[in-house]
Write an enzyme that holds these catalytic residues in place. Structure first.
Site, PDB file in Angstrom:
ATOM      1  N   GLU A  47       0.901  -1.238  -0.115  1.00 29.61           N
ATOM      2  CA  GLU A  47      -0.075   0.151  -0.136  1.00 29.61           C
ATOM      3  C   GLU A  47       0.748   1.202   0.012  1.00 29.61           C
ATOM      4  O   GLU A  47       1.992   1.380   0.925  1.00 29.61           O
ATOM      5  CB  GLU A  47      -0.841  -0.156   1.203  1.00 29.61           C
ATOM      6  CG  GLU A  47      -2.399   0.444   1.031  1.00 29.61           C
ATOM      7  CD  GLU A  47      -2.923  -0.750  -0.166  1.00 29.61           C
ATOM      8  OE1 GLU A  47      -3.070   0.011  -1.246  1.00 29.61           O
ATOM      9  OE2 GLU A  47      -3.763  -1.386   0.218  1.00 29.61           O
ATOM     10  N   HIS A  48       0.560   2.234  -0.814  1.00 29.08           N
ATOM     11  CA  HIS A  48       1.287   3.377  -1.086  1.00 29.08           C
ATOM     12  C   HIS A  48       2.597   3.217  -1.379  1.00 29.08           C
ATOM     13  O   HIS A  48       3.683   3.821  -1.030  1.00 29.08           O
ATOM     14  CB  HIS A  48       1.167   4.411   0.269  1.00 29.08           C
ATOM     15  CG  HIS A  48      -0.449   4.800   0.525  1.00 29.08           C
ATOM     16  ND1 HIS A  48      -0.363   6.346   0.288  1.00 29.08           N
ATOM     17  CD2 HIS A  48      -1.247   4.139   1.060  1.00 29.08           C
ATOM     18  CE1 HIS A  48      -1.765   6.351   0.377  1.00 29.08           C
ATOM     19  NE2 HIS A  48      -2.192   5.243   1.119  1.00 29.08           N
ATOM     20  N   ASP A  50       3.400   2.124  -4.802  1.00 28.38           N
ATOM     21  CA  ASP A  50       3.392   2.437  -6.244  1.00 28.38           C
ATOM     22  C   ASP A  50       3.971   3.704  -6.759  1.00 28.38           C
ATOM     23  O   ASP A  50       4.871   3.899  -7.618  1.00 28.38           O
ATOM     24  CB  ASP A  50       1.907   2.131  -7.094  1.00 28.38           C
ATOM     25  CG  ASP A  50       0.989   3.238  -6.603  1.00 28.38           C
ATOM     26  OD1 ASP A  50       0.762   3.783  -5.591  1.00 28.38           O
ATOM     27  OD2 ASP A  50      -0.196   2.832  -7.107  1.00 28.38           O
ATOM     28  N   GLY A 141     -11.415   2.746  -2.116  1.00 22.62           N
ATOM     29  CA  GLY A 141     -10.255   2.023  -2.138  1.00 22.62           C
ATOM     30  C   GLY A 141     -10.242   0.868  -3.365  1.00 22.62           C
ATOM     31  O   GLY A 141      -9.421  -0.047  -3.272  1.00 22.62           O
ATOM     32  N   ASP A 188      -3.587   1.087 -10.134  1.00 28.49           N
ATOM     33  CA  ASP A 188      -4.906   0.801 -10.699  1.00 28.49           C
ATOM     34  C   ASP A 188      -5.119   0.636 -11.917  1.00 28.49           C
ATOM     35  O   ASP A 188      -5.931  -0.456 -12.416  1.00 28.49           O
ATOM     36  CB  ASP A 188      -5.603   2.083 -10.229  1.00 28.49           C
ATOM     37  CG  ASP A 188      -5.502   2.176  -8.514  1.00 28.49           C
ATOM     38  OD1 ASP A 188      -4.897   1.525  -7.876  1.00 28.49           O
ATOM     39  OD2 ASP A 188      -6.056   3.390  -8.118  1.00 28.49           O
ATOM     40  N   LYS A 232     -11.730  10.809  -3.123  1.00 25.66           N
ATOM     41  CA  LYS A 232     -10.378  11.458  -3.510  1.00 25.66           C
ATOM     42  C   LYS A 232     -10.689  12.794  -4.027  1.00 25.66           C
ATOM     43  O   LYS A 232      -9.697  13.512  -4.338  1.00 25.66           O
ATOM     44  CB  LYS A 232      -9.840  10.678  -4.408  1.00 25.66           C
ATOM     45  CG  LYS A 232      -8.961   9.285  -3.707  1.00 25.66           C
ATOM     46  CD  LYS A 232      -7.846   9.775  -3.403  1.00 25.66           C
ATOM     47  CE  LYS A 232      -6.982   8.592  -3.710  1.00 25.66           C
ATOM     48  NZ  LYS A 232      -7.376   7.603  -4.372  1.00 25.66           N
TER      49      LYS A 232
HETATM   50  P1  NG1 Z   1      -7.559   3.945  -4.449  1.00 22.69           P
HETATM   51  O1  NG1 Z   1      -7.561   2.919  -3.354  1.00 22.69           O
HETATM   52  O2  NG1 Z   1      -8.010   3.586  -5.785  1.00 22.69           O
HETATM   53  O3  NG1 Z   1      -7.943   5.129  -3.935  1.00 22.69           O
HETATM   54  C1  NG1 Z   1      -4.816   4.961  -4.355  1.00 22.69           C
HETATM   55  C2  NG1 Z   1      -4.130   5.505  -5.653  1.00 22.69           C
HETATM   56  C3  NG1 Z   1      -3.050   4.128  -5.889  1.00 22.69           C
HETATM   57  C4  NG1 Z   1      -2.365   3.915  -4.886  1.00 22.69           C
HETATM   58  C5  NG1 Z   1      -3.182   3.455  -3.440  1.00 22.69           C
HETATM   59  C6  NG1 Z   1      -2.533   3.157  -2.286  1.00 22.69           C
HETATM   60  C7  NG1 Z   1      -5.480   6.777  -7.136  1.00 22.69           C
HETATM   61  C8  NG1 Z   1      -6.206   6.676  -8.650  1.00 22.69           C
HETATM   62  N1  NG1 Z   1      -4.882   5.430  -6.673  1.00 22.69           N
HETATM   63  O4  NG1 Z   1      -5.819   4.077  -4.642  1.00 22.69           O
HETATM   64  O5  NG1 Z   1      -2.235   4.514  -7.038  1.00 22.69           O
HETATM   65  O6  NG1 Z   1      -1.234   4.756  -4.479  1.00 22.69           O
HETATM   66  O7  NG1 Z   1      -3.996   4.458  -3.419  1.00 22.69           O
HETATM   67  O8  NG1 Z   1      -1.752   1.787  -2.448  1.00 22.69           O
HETATM   68  O9  NG1 Z   1      -5.158   7.872  -6.500  1.00 22.69           O
END
Ligand code: NG1
Length: 452
Positions: A47-48, A50, A141, A188, A232
């Site tokens: 997690e976090h 990438d 998520g 993603d 987000k």
């Molecule tokens: P989600 O969980 O889809 O909000 C986000 C980021 C990923 C990654 C994860 C944490 C976006 C579109 N995606 O995913 O790239 O960093 O958090 O692992 O912001």
């Protein structure tokens, strides 16, 4: 008219796509020419990592964004949604598209269109009528936003009969999605495009590399929504971007501390792995531990340590705010990357228990060092462990959203009963179906385009 019946599409998806194709004809007044499906994903571990250029272990899920489409003679995109919650949007296809107000769903379509136009330029002469239908819960998520970006990109390409390899799109679309203001990584989009049915993926970044990883036989992946939406487009965006900036600042500090021992500057924490392939990443933590407190620091304190000015750091790292917790954030990222390595080995060995322990450890690190959990996620994790989950952790960006749980198949009915009784019963009213909030997912194939 042919309806999508391609291998790998479920009966439910077949029905959903048929309804969408019929709705397209009814609302647009002509038949759809293509149908696109782009799945969401659940991240099993990593997690976090990438955006730090370090690996992840996700799988695609059977929730997706579908788009029925027909090309237009002009370069206009006419975007509608099967749900009345998302108003109609119209914009011209170009490489400089002004965004709608923050939080507008049309920005995810614009993100894809502008990103493609900047790469494909004059090849994209046709706009399109698009009718979108999504069933990935948002702010959970599970990558509803990236699935929307991927589906829109595939729709624009299909309208123009332009082929771009999915591997190339997986490199382009993370940058394209940053149009909406999130400094996100590439997990993603890569999962939505490149996933293979029946497998998890190990994804490495910069450059992108993807390989399949088996899941343990006899276990289920259960995803439970905490009922806290981490949108987000709202506060979660600031909290997410702050984590990205803290990692960038940690790179600046490490550059300073490693001095001449570093062959070149660090763009991401993952560059440490590339520059020192034989040193475990956690070897680098003591450099920070010796110099940084556990507590957050101001930009002036960090600048003084590096020997630069706060203004310069603000400019270089996009730093906003004035409290940055570099030591715990780096500890999470470096240890999480190690857990992904171990987890891949455990999965290849079919060792579900070892994998579950790594999930638990990842959750602890996300909670304590990355500070992306919340009380509802903690409660879900506690109940899940009491209910016999072999591993349980938050998944995705955090700040709400879902947990992912590894549960032995014979334990699944008991697990669901306990989660329903102790978490959902007091929170959902009678009209709400618990099945909308917790899911058993099998790994699905990545995105597809069906010509009709
Ligand atoms: P989600 O969980 O889809 O909000 C986000 C980021 C990923 C990654 C994860 C944490 C976006 C579109 N995606 O995913 O790239 O960093 O958090 O692992 O912001």
């Amino acid at each position: 008219m042919n309806r999508p019946t391609a291998a790998g599409i479920t009966h439910e998806e077949e029905e959903r796509s048929s309804r969408l194709i019929d709705a397209f004809r009814a609302t647009v007044g002509r038949p759809a020419r293509c149908l696109v499906r782009a799945p969401g994903r659940v991240n099993l571990l990593g997690e976090h990592t990438d955006y730090n250029g370090l690996p992840v272990l996700p799988m695609a899920i059977d929730r997706s964004v579908m788009i029925a489409l027909a090309p237009r003679e002009d370069r206009t995109i006419l975007l509608s949604n099967a749900s009345a919650d998302f108003p109609r949007r119209t914009y011209p296809l170009s490489d400089a598209i002004p965004p709608y107000a923050g939080g507008d769903w049309g920005n995810y379509s614009k993100a894809a269109a502008q990103g493609l136009a900047s790469h494909c330029g004059a090849q994209l002469q046709h706009g399109a009528d698009l009718l979108v239908d999504g069933n990935i819960p948002s702010g959970a998520g599970l990558s509803s936003s990236s699935a929307l970006v991927v589906a829109n990109a595939l729709a624009v390409l299909a309208a123009n009969e332009v082929d771009v390899p999915y591997e190339t799109l997986a490199e382009w679309l993370p940058a394209a999605e940053r149009y909406v203001g999130t400094l996100s990584g590439g997990m993603d989009q890569a999962t939505s495009l490149l996933a293979q049915a029946g497998h998890a993926l190990r994804i490495d970044f910069f450059p992108l590399r993807v390989r399949t990883v088996p899941l343990p036989a006899g276990y289920s992946i259960i995803v439970c929504h905490s009922l806290v939406q981490a949108e987000k487009s709202g506060a979660a965006k600031q909290a997410y971007n702050l984590r990205v900036i803290e990692c960038r600042l940690a790179c600046r500090v490490l550059e300073r501390l490693l001095g001449t021992g570093l062959p070149r500057s660090l763009n991401t924490l993952g560059d440490l792995a590339a520059l020192f392939p034989h040193r475990p990443l956690l070897d680098f933590l003591p450099y920070l531990t010796a110099q940084l407190p556990e507590r957050p620091q101001s930009l002036s304190e960090i600048a003084a340590l590096i020997g630069t000015s706060p203004e310069r750091l603000r400019e270089e790292c996009g730093a906003v705010g004035n409290a940055f917790a570099l030591l715990p954030r780096t500890r999470h990222v470096l240890s999480e990357a190690g857990r992904v390595e171990q987890a891949e080995r455990a999965l290849r060995d079919g060792d579900a228990l070892a994998f579950g322990q790594l999930m638990d450890a990842s959750h602890g690190s996300c909670r304590d060092d990355y500070e992306i959990s919340c009380p509802e996620l903690e409660e879900l994790i506690r109940i899940a462990k009491e209910a016999g989950a072999v591993g349980a952790r938050l998944t995705g960006a955090g700040f709400g959203g879902c947990t992912v749980n590894l549960v032995a198949e014979p334990e699944v009915p008991g697990f669901l009963t306990r989660i329903d009784r102790y978490f959902y019963r007091s929170r959902l009213d009678h009209s709400e179906r618990v099945g909308h909030y917790r899911f058993i997912f099998k790994p699905r194939a990545g995105a597809a385009v069906y010509r009709l």
